[in-house]
Scaffold this active site. Structure first.
Site, PDB file in Angstrom:
ATOM      1  N   ALA A  75     -38.005  47.306 112.828  1.00  0.00           N
ATOM      2  CA  ALA A  75     -38.334  46.487 114.001  1.00  0.00           C
ATOM      3  C   ALA A  75     -37.213  46.366 115.028  1.00  0.00           C
ATOM      4  CB  ALA A  75     -38.757  45.102 113.546  1.00  0.00           C
ATOM      5  N   GLY A  76     -35.958  46.601 114.622  1.00  0.00           N
ATOM      6  CA  GLY A  76     -34.856  46.314 115.545  1.00  0.00           C
ATOM      7  C   GLY A  76     -34.823  47.258 116.726  1.00  0.00           C
ATOM      8  N   GLU A  92     -36.234  44.951 109.194  1.00  0.00           N
ATOM      9  CA  GLU A  92     -35.213  45.835 109.791  1.00  0.00           C
ATOM     10  C   GLU A  92     -34.068  46.003 108.792  1.00  0.00           C
ATOM     11  OE1 GLU A  92     -34.389  47.763 112.589  1.00  0.00           O
ATOM     12  OE2 GLU A  92     -32.410  47.888 111.677  1.00  0.00           O
ATOM     13  N   ASP A 136     -34.802  47.424 103.490  1.00  0.00           N
ATOM     14  CA  ASP A 136     -34.883  48.876 103.601  1.00  0.00           C
ATOM     15  C   ASP A 136     -36.349  49.277 103.421  1.00  0.00           C
ATOM     16  OD1 ASP A 136     -34.894  51.602 103.238  1.00  0.00           O
ATOM     17  OD2 ASP A 136     -33.130  51.633 101.929  1.00  0.00           O
ATOM     18  N   ASP A 173     -42.012  52.537 113.578  1.00  0.00           N
ATOM     19  CA  ASP A 173     -41.327  53.120 114.747  1.00  0.00           C
ATOM     20  C   ASP A 173     -40.030  53.689 114.182  1.00  0.00           C
ATOM     21  OD1 ASP A 173     -40.543  53.747 117.299  1.00  0.00           O
ATOM     22  OD2 ASP A 173     -40.023  51.695 117.869  1.00  0.00           O
ATOM     23  N   CYS A 224     -39.691  58.236 119.221  1.00  0.00           N
ATOM     24  CA  CYS A 224     -39.300  58.492 120.607  1.00  0.00           C
ATOM     25  C   CYS A 224     -38.743  59.914 120.651  1.00  0.00           C
ATOM     26  CB  CYS A 224     -38.262  57.477 121.052  1.00  0.00           C
ATOM     27  SG  CYS A 224     -37.887  57.698 122.773  1.00  0.00           S
TER      28      CYS A 224
HETATM   29  C1  LIG Z   1     -36.564  53.410 116.820  1.00  0.00           C
HETATM   30  S1  LIG Z   1     -35.762  52.007 116.264  1.00  0.00           S
HETATM   31  C2  LIG Z   1     -37.027  50.798 116.332  1.00  0.00           C
HETATM   32  C3  LIG Z   1     -37.231  50.208 117.702  1.00  0.00           C
HETATM   33  C4  LIG Z   1     -38.073  48.972 117.682  1.00  0.00           C
HETATM   34  N1  LIG Z   1     -39.371  49.216 117.069  1.00  0.00           N
HETATM   35  C5  LIG Z   1     -38.271  48.360 119.048  1.00  0.00           C
HETATM   36  O1  LIG Z   1     -39.307  48.624 119.680  1.00  0.00           O
HETATM   37  O2  LIG Z   1     -37.410  47.610 119.497  1.00  0.00           O
HETATM   38  C6  LIG Z   1     -35.621  52.318 114.549  1.00  0.00           C
HETATM   39  C7  LIG Z   1     -35.028  51.174 113.773  1.00  0.00           C
HETATM   40  O3  LIG Z   1     -35.144  51.518 112.397  1.00  0.00           O
HETATM   41  C8  LIG Z   1     -34.066  50.964 111.703  1.00  0.00           C
HETATM   42  N2  LIG Z   1     -33.987  51.630 110.394  1.00  0.00           N
HETATM   43  C9  LIG Z   1     -33.354  52.775 110.067  1.00  0.00           C
HETATM   44  N3  LIG Z   1     -33.528  53.056 108.754  1.00  0.00           N
HETATM   45  C10 LIG Z   1     -34.318  52.075 108.262  1.00  0.00           C
HETATM   46  C11 LIG Z   1     -34.848  51.789 106.970  1.00  0.00           C
HETATM   47  N4  LIG Z   1     -34.592  52.599 105.913  1.00  0.00           N
HETATM   48  N5  LIG Z   1     -35.583  50.673 106.799  1.00  0.00           N
HETATM   49  C12 LIG Z   1     -35.824  49.846 107.849  1.00  0.00           C
HETATM   50  N6  LIG Z   1     -35.347  50.050 109.087  1.00  0.00           N
HETATM   51  C13 LIG Z   1     -34.612  51.156 109.303  1.00  0.00           C
HETATM   52  C14 LIG Z   1     -32.897  51.203 112.631  1.00  0.00           C
HETATM   53  O4  LIG Z   1     -31.829  50.337 112.331  1.00  0.00           O
HETATM   54  C15 LIG Z   1     -33.546  50.932 113.994  1.00  0.00           C
HETATM   55  O5  LIG Z   1     -33.350  49.593 114.346  1.00  0.00           O
END
Ligand SMILES: C[S@@+](CC[C@H](N)C(=O)[O-])C[C@H]1O[C@@H](n2cnc3c(N)ncnc32)[C@H](O)[C@@H]1O
Length: 475
Positions: free
Chosen positions: A294-295, A318, A345, A362, A415
């Site tokens: 979500a981050g 996240e 995770d 995402d 993206c």
């Molecule tokens: C493309 S960004 C998401 C953008 C977000 N959906 C938004 O619209 O603001 C991908 C996110 O996935 C997180 N991420 C990476 N590996 C992950 C994992 N194993 N589990 C959960 N989150 C993860 C990253 O830290 C990053 O914040």
């Protein structure tokens, strides 16, 4: 002339005019410890320091520039000039590197790193900004003396002079000799070859050059209102987005909008808005929604508003704690009765299987769809990033499907238009786990978005980032 990167910067004809006697140097640049020579133009010096931080510290150009400009107190005109210097130099870096090698007769790795940054910036001034050669070269020599060391001034002077002997088109013609078609397109569009190859696999041939050109223009800033809390028509000084009922083009800096400061709207590309909207539009059983990666929370905020209308709840998860905190901030305007934010995770989820009616994944990706936004990013990561990300994307997608209740819907979003991160990720699920929904049907007002059963947006077609969407129903 080659595209200078979209912005039309103020012209600064002479280094003398740009210099302010006695003004202290902007601080913070790591290549700038030395101040042995005369003081160099502070605006170009700041741009050079930002470029050094991008090249050697892995800084993001936009963030580092904003940080250093924030401390420098430049006029709007000088800030715009520094911005063009940094963004344009980063965007065209690969082409300038070839020019520097050809002009100097030396491989790039034979130069001191700070000299490369300085020569790249000088190339941008000479070849794309049409700064008079004497002004660009004199200032570069001054910066070299003040920030790198007197012993490199002769080299900087000589190579810069050689670069100034041709215009950009002439350099590109020279460099293109003997290259195949793809190589020439990569050179003239200022992209690494592997990215041109990846786009070529996804686009009809006549559109390829348009898609690459679109990456060289910085996008207009877009806002998204928080559904249920603010109507987009209540935002002053904006232009409505093309397709998203929650989006608008900002005509002022985002922070100047009261709604943004109050958390009732945020900065978000329209493509990202459409990804969340498509999932919200999909039919699914009643039940909570999950945003698995979500981050920083732009899509989570939209989902929260749209889920709230259906009396559903949203769990935003996240991996990184500091990004989970950004999600909390993005959701702060909503009552927390309707959502939760956790650090987890996604490949080892703490929730029970089949818990959610709708799941947004995402996924972390190469970001090849947002190259216009981050000028340095196309040169930073090579195809090796795919080898790292594709297996992670596939594990996350399998976990997203397992988290979804039968007949529930998963939105797999990247993206990036790269096949490995899009079609191949969905194929990795095999034929039995999910039904592929016709994603474009859930965005009926967006033309030319269908990509097989998926949605693929493009900057040159939709004026959005190149977002990919698969809508999958769990069997
Ligand atoms: C493309 S960004 C998401 C953008 C977000 N959906 C938004 O619209 O603001 C991908 C996110 O996935 C997180 N991420 C990476 N590996 C992950 C994992 N194993 N589990 C959960 N989150 C993860 C990253 O830290 C990053 O914040």
């Amino acid at each position: 002339m080659a595209n200078t990167g979209g912005a039309s910067p103020p012209r600064r004809g002479s280094s003398r005019r740009g210099r302010r006697a006695g003004q202290p140097y902007p601080s913070g640049g790591r290549a700038s410890g030395r101040q042995t020579g005369p003081q160099a133009d502070p605006v170009r010096t700041l741009a050079f320091q930002v470029l050094c931080a991008v090249s050697h510290d892995g800084a993001y150009a936009n963030l580092e520039l904003a940080r250093q400009l924030g401390k420098a107190g430049f006029s709007e005109r000088d800030a715009a000039f520094a911005t063009e210097l940094v963004a344009g130099t980063c965007r065209f870096q690969g082409s300038y590197d070839l020019v520097i090698e050809r002009a100097s007769g030396r491989a790039l790795n034979k130069f001191q790193p700070a000299v490369i940054d300085l020569l790249r910036m000088t190339s941008h001034e000479l070849l794309s900004m049409r700064i008079p050669a004497h002004a660009a070269i004199d200032t570069s020599v001054e910066i070299a003396a003040a920030r790198i060391g007197r012993r490199v001034t002769g080299l900087v002077n000589a190579v810069s002079r050689r670069i100034s002997e041709r215009d950009f088109e002439q350099w590109l013609d020279l460099l293109a000799e003997g290259m195949d078609e793809l190589g020439q397109l990569a050179l003239r569009s200022h992209h690494p070859r592997w990215i041109v190859q990846a786009f070529a696999e996804r686009l009809p041939e006549p559109e390829l050059a348009l898609a690459l050109a679109a990456d060289n223009s910085p996008p207009a800033v877009q806002l998204a209102v928080r559904p249920g809390l603010l109507d987009v028509r209540d935002l002053p000084e904006v232009e409505p987005a093309r397709y998203s009922p929650y989006g608008a083009y900002a005509h002022r800096p985002p922070a100047s909008y009261a709604a943004v400061r109050a958390g009732l709207a945020g900065v978000q590309d329209e493509g990202s808005q459409l990804m969340a909207l498509a999932l919200a539009n999909a039919d699914a059983p009643a039940g909570p929604w999950l945003d698995m990666c979500a981050g920083p929370g732009g899509k989570a905020a939209l989902l929260r508003g749209l889920a709230g209308g259906n009396a559903e709840t949203l769990l935003a998860s996240e991996l990184r704690p500091h990004r989970a905190e950004l999600v909390r901030q993005n959701l702060a305007a909503y009552s927390d009765a309707g959502h939760g934010v956790i650090v987890a995770d996604g490949t080892r989820p703490p929730w029970r299987e089949a818990s959610f009616a709708k799941v947004l994944l995402d996924a972390p990706c190469t970001g090849l769809g947002a190259l216009r936004r981050r000028p340095e990013s196309r040169w930073r990561r090579g195809p090796a990033a795919l080898a790292e990300l594709a297996p992670l994307q596939q594990r996350l997608l399998a976990a997203a499907v397992a988290s979804t209740m039968p007949s529930g819907v998963i939105a797999y979003v990247t993206c990036s238009p790269h096949l490995r991160e899009t079609w191949e990720a969905v194929e990795s699920l095999g034929p039995d786990a999910v039904e592929i929904l016709s994603a474009a049907e859930y965005l009926p007002n967006v033309p030319d978005a269908a990509d097989g059963g998926f949605v693929q947006l493009w900057p040159h077609r939709h004026n959005t980032d190149a977002m990919f969407l698969a809508l999958l129903r769990r069997r």
